[in-house]
Design a protein around this motif. Structure first.
Motif, short mmCIF file in Angstrom:
data_model
loop_
_atom_site.label_atom_id
_atom_site.label_comp_id
_atom_site.label_asym_id
_atom_site.label_seq_id
_atom_site.Cartn_x
_atom_site.Cartn_y
_atom_site.Cartn_z
N ALA A 183 0.84 -1.21 0.00
CA ALA A 183 0.00 0.00 0.00
C ALA A 183 0.87 1.25 0.00
O ALA A 183 0.57 2.24 -0.70
N LEU A 184 1.98 1.20 0.74
CA LEU A 184 2.91 2.34 0.76
C LEU A 184 3.51 2.57 -0.63
O LEU A 184 3.56 3.70 -1.12
N LYS A 185 3.92 1.49 -1.24
CA LYS A 185 4.52 1.58 -2.59
C LYS A 185 3.50 2.18 -3.58
O LYS A 185 3.85 3.05 -4.38
N ALA A 186 2.24 1.72 -3.47
CA ALA A 186 1.19 2.23 -4.38
C ALA A 186 0.94 3.71 -4.12
O ALA A 186 0.78 4.51 -5.06
N LYS A 187 0.93 4.10 -2.85
CA LYS A 187 0.68 5.51 -2.51
C LYS A 187 1.81 6.40 -3.04
O LYS A 187 1.57 7.51 -3.54
N LEU A 188 3.04 5.91 -2.94
CA LEU A 188 4.18 6.70 -3.43
C LEU A 188 4.08 6.99 -4.93
O LEU A 188 4.62 7.99 -5.41
N LEU A 212 13.63 8.83 3.20
CA LEU A 212 13.05 7.53 3.57
C LEU A 212 13.75 7.04 4.84
O LEU A 212 14.99 7.06 4.91
N LEU A 213 12.96 6.63 5.81
CA LEU A 213 13.52 6.10 7.06
C LEU A 213 13.00 4.67 7.25
O LEU A 213 11.78 4.45 7.25
N ILE A 214 13.91 3.73 7.40
CA ILE A 214 13.52 2.32 7.62
C ILE A 214 14.11 1.87 8.95
O ILE A 214 15.33 1.93 9.14
N ILE A 215 13.25 1.43 9.85
CA ILE A 215 13.73 0.92 11.14
C ILE A 215 13.37 -0.56 11.24
O ILE A 215 12.21 -0.94 11.09
N SER A 216 14.38 -1.40 11.45
CA SER A 216 14.15 -2.84 11.61
C SER A 216 14.91 -3.32 12.84
O SER A 216 16.15 -3.27 12.86
N ARG A 217 14.16 -3.74 13.84
CA ARG A 217 14.81 -4.27 15.04
C ARG A 217 14.21 -5.63 15.37
O ARG A 217 12.99 -5.78 15.40
N ASP A 218 15.09 -6.60 15.62
CA ASP A 218 14.64 -7.93 16.03
C ASP A 218 14.41 -7.94 17.53
O ASP A 218 15.04 -7.17 18.26
N PRO A 219 13.56 -8.85 18.03
CA PRO A 219 13.37 -8.90 19.48
C PRO A 219 14.64 -9.35 20.22
O PRO A 219 14.95 -8.83 21.28
N GLN A 265 9.23 -2.96 13.14
CA GLN A 265 9.38 -2.85 11.68
C GLN A 265 8.62 -1.62 11.21
O GLN A 265 7.39 -1.65 11.08
N ARG A 266 9.35 -0.53 10.95
CA ARG A 266 8.67 0.71 10.57
C ARG A 266 9.30 1.33 9.33
O ARG A 266 10.51 1.20 9.12
N VAL A 267 8.45 2.01 8.57
CA VAL A 267 8.96 2.76 7.42
C VAL A 267 8.27 4.12 7.40
O VAL A 267 7.05 4.19 7.57
N GLU A 268 9.05 5.17 7.20
CA GLU A 268 8.47 6.50 6.99
C GLU A 268 9.00 7.06 5.68
O GLU A 268 10.21 7.11 5.46
N SER A 291 7.10 15.48 -0.76
CA SER A 291 6.91 16.95 -0.80
C SER A 291 5.51 17.37 -0.34
O SER A 291 5.35 18.44 0.23
N ASN A 292 4.47 16.50 -0.54
CA ASN A 292 3.12 16.90 -0.12
C ASN A 292 2.52 16.04 1.00
O ASN A 292 1.39 16.26 1.39
N ALA A 293 3.26 15.04 1.45
CA ALA A 293 2.70 14.14 2.48
C ALA A 293 3.82 13.34 3.14
O ALA A 293 4.89 13.15 2.54
N THR A 294 3.57 12.90 4.35
CA THR A 294 4.49 11.97 5.01
C THR A 294 3.73 10.67 5.26
O THR A 294 2.64 10.68 5.85
N LEU A 295 4.28 9.57 4.76
CA LEU A 295 3.59 8.28 4.80
C LEU A 295 4.28 7.37 5.82
O LEU A 295 5.51 7.29 5.84
N ASN A 296 3.50 6.71 6.64
CA ASN A 296 4.08 5.83 7.66
C ASN A 296 3.47 4.43 7.63
O ASN A 296 2.25 4.31 7.53
#
Ligand SMILES: NC(=O)c1ccc[n+]([C@@H]2O[C@H](COP(=O)([O-])OP(=O)(O)OC[C@H]3O[C@@H](n4cnc5c(N)ncnc54)[C@H](O)[C@@H]3O)[C@@H](O)[C@H]2O)c1
Length: 330
Positions: A129-134, A145-152, A237-240, A244-249
């Motif tokens: 959905a993020l890819k489609a919105k972009l 683009l910010l990608i956060i990946s942390r394992d437990p 597991q997060r991506v932001e 220019s017109n929106a911030t997607l999370n």
């Protein structure tokens, strides 16, 4: 019916065995794992036959092979399976070595083989959905683009030693996500990191457990990736995507959507515990896709070349980490 064989019945092998059982027109005929207990679990749960690799590759009924073995064995097993005329689904990374990777891709080309890489996040509905919105004009152009990946928690040292290290084992997913979401050439990589959770990670695992990477693209978009092998909160597991017109999370997923509000405050349920549950739908979709590619002789959405491009970024991160300087990506 597409008949499949599984090499490696550890954590991810069993996830894929389960996914195969949920896909129409797919049957897991064989499993091979030198650990008798691991293969027996798959035999018992899915009715697969435990057999040596040679017998599996000699069986003309087998259409495809799933390679879920330790990362340092992938290259050799892909080549053997492709030469035997099987379609191959291989877990990430394609290999722990770039020259080996090139050799694998040559063999795939030479035999006009089918090789799909296991970057399952591309099949996750939230990231799709993020890819489609972009792609929508209204959000404007992507700037950061910010990608956060942390394992437990970290894997065993023995796993780390065969994994190629954090950049090739763990961050490889994020390098692929970055390439897929930004869809533009990445030209520089700067990495920092260390064994700050457990110093034995260095000596026993030959690895680090925490890293941050900053990359730039050819039009100067900025990509930040943060990895940690430990997160008390669960599987983070997060991506932001800042446009220019929106911030997607896309945020980390919780076990349920239950929210309890009382005099003590507002509480949500814990995050998904790990990849097996967080990405279970994505794993099913990626196996469905592999099976449909085998059935229709079509080209998979995630190719060996994607595995190589991600590995190039992982190697650049490794060089930057060692030298302390930013590395240009050729
Ligand atoms: N896509 C993902 O989300 C994801 C998640 C975890 C692991 N992985 C990848 O999957 C691979 C396996 O990881 P894991 O966590 O399942 O490891 P694991 O250690 O749990 O399992 C590996 C299994 O392979 C078996 N094995 C070893 N040598 C073999 C051989 N020659 N032939 C057949 N089996 C053999 C081992 O006995 C073990 O059961 C790694 O490459 C890893 O990077 C991908």
């Amino acid at each position: 019916m597409v008949r499949l064989a599984l090499l490696g019945a550890g954590r991810i092998g069993r996830v894929h065995a389960r996914a195969i059982s949920m896909v129409n027109d797919a049957h897991l005929k064989y499993v091979f794992d030198p650990g008798a207990d691991a293969s027996q679990l798959v035999v018992d749960a899915y009715g697969a036959i435990s057999a040596p690799i040679e017998d599996i590759l000699d069986d003309s009924e087998v259409d495809g092979v799933l390679i879920c073995t330790p990362s340092d064995q992938h290259a050799d097993q892909i080549k053997r399976a492709i030469k035997a005329g099987k379609a191959v689904f291989c877990e990430k990374p394609l290999s722990t070595d770039l020259d080996m990777t090139r050799q694998v891709l040559e063999v795939v080309d030479e035999h006009q083989g089918c090789l799909m890489l296991g970057f399952q996040r591309r099949f996750d509905s939230h990231f799709m959905a993020l890819k489609a919105k972009l792609a929508e004009e209204a959000v404007g152009s992507l700037e950061q683009l910010l990608i956060i990946s942390r394992d437990p928690s970290p894997p065993p040292y023995s796993y780390m030693r065969a994994s190629g290290g954090l950049f090739k084992d763990m961050m490889i997913h994020d390098f692929d996500m970055a390439r897929w979401l930004v869809d533009e050439k990445i030209v520089s990589v700067y990495a920092t990191g260390g064994a700050i959770i457990d110093e034995k990670t260095r000596t026993e695992g030959n690895d680090i457990d925490s890293a941050s990477v900053l990359m730039t693209t050819e039009t100067n978009k900025q990509i930040t990736i943060i990895n940690s092998r430990r997160a008390s909160v669960g599987y983070d597991q997060r991506v932001e995507a800042h446009c220019s017109n929106a911030t997607l999370n896309v945020n980390s997923m919780r076990e349920t959507t239950l929210v309890v509000a009382d005099a003590g405050g507002i509480a949500e349920t814990p995050l998904e515990n790990f990849f097996m549950t967080r990405y279970q739908d994505a794993y099913r979709r990626e196996i469905e896709h592999f099976v449909s590619c085998v059935q229709s002789s079509s080209i998979p959405l995630v190719l060996g070349s994607d595995g190589m491009e991600a590995l190039v970024l992982a190697e650049a991160a490794g060089s930057s980490f060692s030298s302390g300087f930013s590395v240009k990506v050729d």
